[in-house]
Design a protein around this motif. Structure first.
Motif, PDB file in Angstrom:
ATOM      1  N   TRP A  24       0.700  -1.221  -0.092  1.00 24.90           N
ATOM      2  CA  TRP A  24       0.113   0.200   0.262  1.00 24.90           C
ATOM      3  C   TRP A  24       0.984   1.162   0.065  1.00 24.90           C
ATOM      4  CZ3 TRP A  24       0.167   3.188   3.438  1.00 24.90           C
ATOM      5  CH2 TRP A  24      -0.066   3.354   5.124  1.00 24.90           C
ATOM      6  N   PRO A  25       2.248   1.116   0.311  1.00 26.49           N
ATOM      7  CA  PRO A  25       2.855   2.355   0.745  1.00 26.49           C
ATOM      8  C   PRO A  25       3.494   2.757  -0.547  1.00 26.49           C
ATOM      9  CG  PRO A  25       3.337   1.637   2.397  1.00 26.49           C
ATOM     10  CD  PRO A  25       2.893   0.304   1.868  1.00 26.49           C
ATOM     11  N   TRP A  26       3.238   1.993  -1.834  1.00 27.05           N
ATOM     12  CA  TRP A  26       4.129   1.953  -3.623  1.00 27.05           C
ATOM     13  C   TRP A  26       2.644   2.192  -3.895  1.00 27.05           C
ATOM     14  CZ3 TRP A  26       9.090   1.701  -3.447  1.00 27.05           C
ATOM     15  CH2 TRP A  26       9.457   1.018  -2.225  1.00 27.05           C
ATOM     16  N   VAL A  27       1.448   1.927  -3.820  1.00 26.78           N
ATOM     17  CA  VAL A  27       0.013   2.008  -3.646  1.00 26.78           C
ATOM     18  C   VAL A  27       0.482   3.969  -4.051  1.00 26.78           C
ATOM     19  CG1 VAL A  27      -2.070   1.663  -4.357  1.00 26.78           C
ATOM     20  CG2 VAL A  27      -0.468  -0.315  -4.251  1.00 26.78           C
ATOM     21  N   LEU A  28       0.012   4.873  -2.570  1.00 26.73           N
ATOM     22  CA  LEU A  28      -0.139   5.677  -2.813  1.00 26.73           C
ATOM     23  C   LEU A  28       1.066   6.585  -3.508  1.00 26.73           C
ATOM     24  CD1 LEU A  28      -1.007   7.751  -0.854  1.00 26.73           C
ATOM     25  CD2 LEU A  28       0.263   7.662   1.386  1.00 26.73           C
ATOM     26  N   ALA A  29       2.366   5.850  -3.148  1.00 26.63           N
ATOM     27  CA  ALA A  29       3.211   6.852  -3.606  1.00 26.63           C
ATOM     28  C   ALA A  29       2.563   7.211  -5.486  1.00 26.63           C
ATOM     29  CB  ALA A  29       4.464   5.874  -3.987  1.00 26.63           C
ATOM     30  N   GLY A  80      18.933  10.127  -5.783  1.00 24.56           N
ATOM     31  CA  GLY A  80      19.154   9.473  -4.204  1.00 24.56           C
ATOM     32  C   GLY A  80      18.556   8.951  -3.032  1.00 24.56           C
ATOM     33  N   VAL A  81      17.997  10.147  -3.150  1.00 28.68           N
ATOM     34  CA  VAL A  81      16.822  10.496  -1.738  1.00 28.68           C
ATOM     35  C   VAL A  81      15.441   9.243  -1.790  1.00 28.68           C
ATOM     36  CG1 VAL A  81      14.817  11.953  -0.838  1.00 28.68           C
ATOM     37  CG2 VAL A  81      17.363  12.430  -1.256  1.00 28.68           C
ATOM     38  N   ILE A  82      15.115   9.486  -2.971  1.00 26.37           N
ATOM     39  CA  ILE A  82      14.309   8.148  -3.799  1.00 26.37           C
ATOM     40  C   ILE A  82      14.389   6.539  -3.219  1.00 26.37           C
ATOM     41  CG2 ILE A  82      12.661   7.172  -5.545  1.00 26.37           C
ATOM     42  CD1 ILE A  82      13.168  10.144  -6.197  1.00 26.37           C
ATOM     43  N   ILE A  83      15.728   6.172  -3.672  1.00 25.41           N
ATOM     44  CA  ILE A  83      16.763   5.292  -3.883  1.00 25.41           C
ATOM     45  C   ILE A  83      16.983   4.820  -2.012  1.00 25.41           C
ATOM     46  CG2 ILE A  83      18.532   3.986  -3.820  1.00 25.41           C
ATOM     47  CD1 ILE A  83      17.050   4.208  -6.321  1.00 25.41           C
ATOM     48  N   ALA A  84      16.555   5.562  -1.200  1.00 23.97           N
ATOM     49  CA  ALA A  84      17.161   5.517   0.013  1.00 23.97           C
ATOM     50  C   ALA A  84      16.119   5.812   0.960  1.00 23.97           C
ATOM     51  CB  ALA A  84      18.302   6.988   0.428  1.00 23.97           C
ATOM     52  N   GLY A  93      13.048   4.522  -1.056  1.00 20.11           N
ATOM     53  CA  GLY A  93      12.747   3.351  -0.873  1.00 20.11           C
ATOM     54  C   GLY A  93      13.214   2.284  -0.528  1.00 20.11           C
ATOM     55  N   VAL A  94      14.529   1.626  -0.752  1.00 18.61           N
ATOM     56  CA  VAL A  94      15.490   0.705   1.142  1.00 18.61           C
ATOM     57  C   VAL A  94      15.102   1.123   1.964  1.00 18.61           C
ATOM     58  CG1 VAL A  94      17.362  -0.225   1.472  1.00 18.61           C
ATOM     59  CG2 VAL A  94      16.989   1.316  -1.351  1.00 18.61           C
ATOM     60  N   TRP A  95      14.718   2.058   3.164  1.00 14.78           N
ATOM     61  CA  TRP A  95      13.949   2.153   4.016  1.00 14.78           C
ATOM     62  C   TRP A  95      12.848   1.208   3.849  1.00 14.78           C
ATOM     63  CZ3 TRP A  95      12.977   7.703   6.554  1.00 14.78           C
ATOM     64  CH2 TRP A  95      12.648   7.967   7.938  1.00 14.78           C
ATOM     65  N   LEU A  96      11.649   2.189   3.021  1.00 11.05           N
ATOM     66  CA  LEU A  96      10.566   1.611   3.141  1.00 11.05           C
ATOM     67  C   LEU A  96      10.576  -0.252   2.710  1.00 11.05           C
ATOM     68  CD1 LEU A  96       7.511   1.927   3.112  1.00 11.05           C
ATOM     69  CD2 LEU A  96       7.395   2.380   0.625  1.00 11.05           C
ATOM     70  N   PHE A  97      11.244  -0.459   1.954  1.00 14.38           N
ATOM     71  CA  PHE A  97      11.075  -1.993   2.103  1.00 14.38           C
ATOM     72  C   PHE A  97      11.828  -2.623   3.040  1.00 14.38           C
ATOM     73  CE2 PHE A  97      13.343  -5.645   0.613  1.00 14.38           C
ATOM     74  CZ  PHE A  97      12.094  -6.437  -0.586  1.00 14.38           C
ATOM     75  N   ILE A 137       6.085  11.102   0.677  1.00 10.76           N
ATOM     76  CA  ILE A 137       7.135  11.605   0.715  1.00 10.76           C
ATOM     77  C   ILE A 137       7.670  11.331  -1.004  1.00 10.76           C
ATOM     78  CG2 ILE A 137       9.672  11.926   1.062  1.00 10.76           C
ATOM     79  CD1 ILE A 137       8.749  11.981   3.941  1.00 10.76           C
ATOM     80  N   LEU A 138       7.830   9.846  -1.080  1.00  5.63           N
ATOM     81  CA  LEU A 138       8.441   9.219  -2.218  1.00  5.63           C
ATOM     82  C   LEU A 138       7.460   9.795  -3.094  1.00  5.63           C
ATOM     83  CD1 LEU A 138       8.444   5.771  -1.271  1.00  5.63           C
ATOM     84  CD2 LEU A 138      10.693   6.951  -2.906  1.00  5.63           C
ATOM     85  N   GLY A 139       6.266   9.707  -3.430  1.00 12.34           N
ATOM     86  CA  GLY A 139       4.958   9.848  -4.440  1.00 12.34           C
ATOM     87  C   GLY A 139       5.897  10.614  -4.355  1.00 12.34           C
ATOM     88  N   GLY A 140       5.713  12.747  -3.710  1.00 13.88           N
ATOM     89  CA  GLY A 140       6.062  13.497  -4.255  1.00 13.88           C
ATOM     90  C   GLY A 140       7.318  14.240  -4.681  1.00 13.88           C
ATOM     91  N   ALA A 141       8.806  12.743  -4.465  1.00 14.16           N
ATOM     92  CA  ALA A 141       9.859  13.005  -4.677  1.00 14.16           C
ATOM     93  C   ALA A 141      10.018  12.675  -6.064  1.00 14.16           C
ATOM     94  CB  ALA A 141      10.988  12.506  -4.461  1.00 14.16           C
ATOM     95  N   VAL A 142       9.766  11.756  -5.927  1.00  9.45           N
ATOM     96  CA  VAL A 142       8.827  11.651  -7.882  1.00  9.45           C
ATOM     97  C   VAL A 142       8.128  12.006  -8.761  1.00  9.45           C
ATOM     98  CG1 VAL A 142       8.756   9.366  -9.090  1.00  9.45           C
ATOM     99  CG2 VAL A 142       9.435   8.191  -7.036  1.00  9.45           C
ATOM    100  N   GLY A 143       6.825  12.239  -8.045  1.00 11.70           N
ATOM    101  CA  GLY A 143       6.421  13.804  -8.990  1.00 11.70           C
ATOM    102  C   GLY A 143       7.877  14.860  -9.522  1.00 11.70           C
TER     103      GLY A 143
END
Length: 162
Positions: free
Chosen positions: A3-8, A71-75, A77-81, A97-103
């Motif tokens: 669900w956090p990935w879907v939210l992003a 780099g922040v997105i990768i970090a 994502g690893v934290w979330l995983f 945060i991930l959704g916003g950063a990717v957008g």
């Protein structure tokens, strides 16, 4: 726990759709008054970071910010995983945060700037920098994360007091 990935992903889609609608409806620099003396819809370009810092730095900041954001997105994502299932508050924060950063990264890579369009102000007394859905996701996620950290700290202090 997907669900956090879907939210992003939902945040990215809403962010990109709203930015595309604004770009189709308004020329850069144009605006529409939605609520007089309070809220405008604008078409602004931000080549910098939060609150327009570095916006006029000459262009060198755009690729640097894209690399840092990636780099922040990768970090994150690893934290979330690596998070446990019970850490729902942190999962929520990281999804936002991930959704916003990717957008915003999509804009920065494809356009060379981030499209902002929500313009909040109070008459001519106060003017908040224009922002977008991605910025809102990042801000809300940061607030949730701070709340989680405060809650955890209070729990630790209660346990020590016993």
């Amino acid at each position: 726990m997907a669900w956090p990935w879907v939210l992003a992903a939902v945040i990215v889609v809403i962010d990109q759709v709203t930015k595309n609608l604004v770009q189709a409806a308004l020329a850069p620099g144009e605006g529409i008054i939605l609520i007089p003396d309070f809220l405008n819809l604008v078409h602004a370009h931000n080549r910098g970071v939060a609150f327009g810092m570095l916006d006029g730095a000459g262009g060198w900041q755009v690729p640097l910010l894209a690399v840092v954001t990636f780099g922040v997105i990768i970090a994150l994502g690893v934290w979330l995983f690596r998070l446990g299932r019970s850490e729902w508050g942190t999962r929520l924060a990281l999804g936002l945060i991930l959704g916003g950063a990717v957008g915003n990264l999509i804009d920065r890579v494809w356009l060379g700037y981030v499209v902002d369009f929500v313009d909040v102000h109070w008459k001519s007394v106060y003017h908040y920098p224009a922002f977008n859905v991605a910025d809102s996701g990042i801000t809300l996620g940061a607030m949730v994360l701070v709340g989680v950290l405060i809650r955890e700290e209070l729990a630790v202090r209660r346990d020590r007091a016993r």
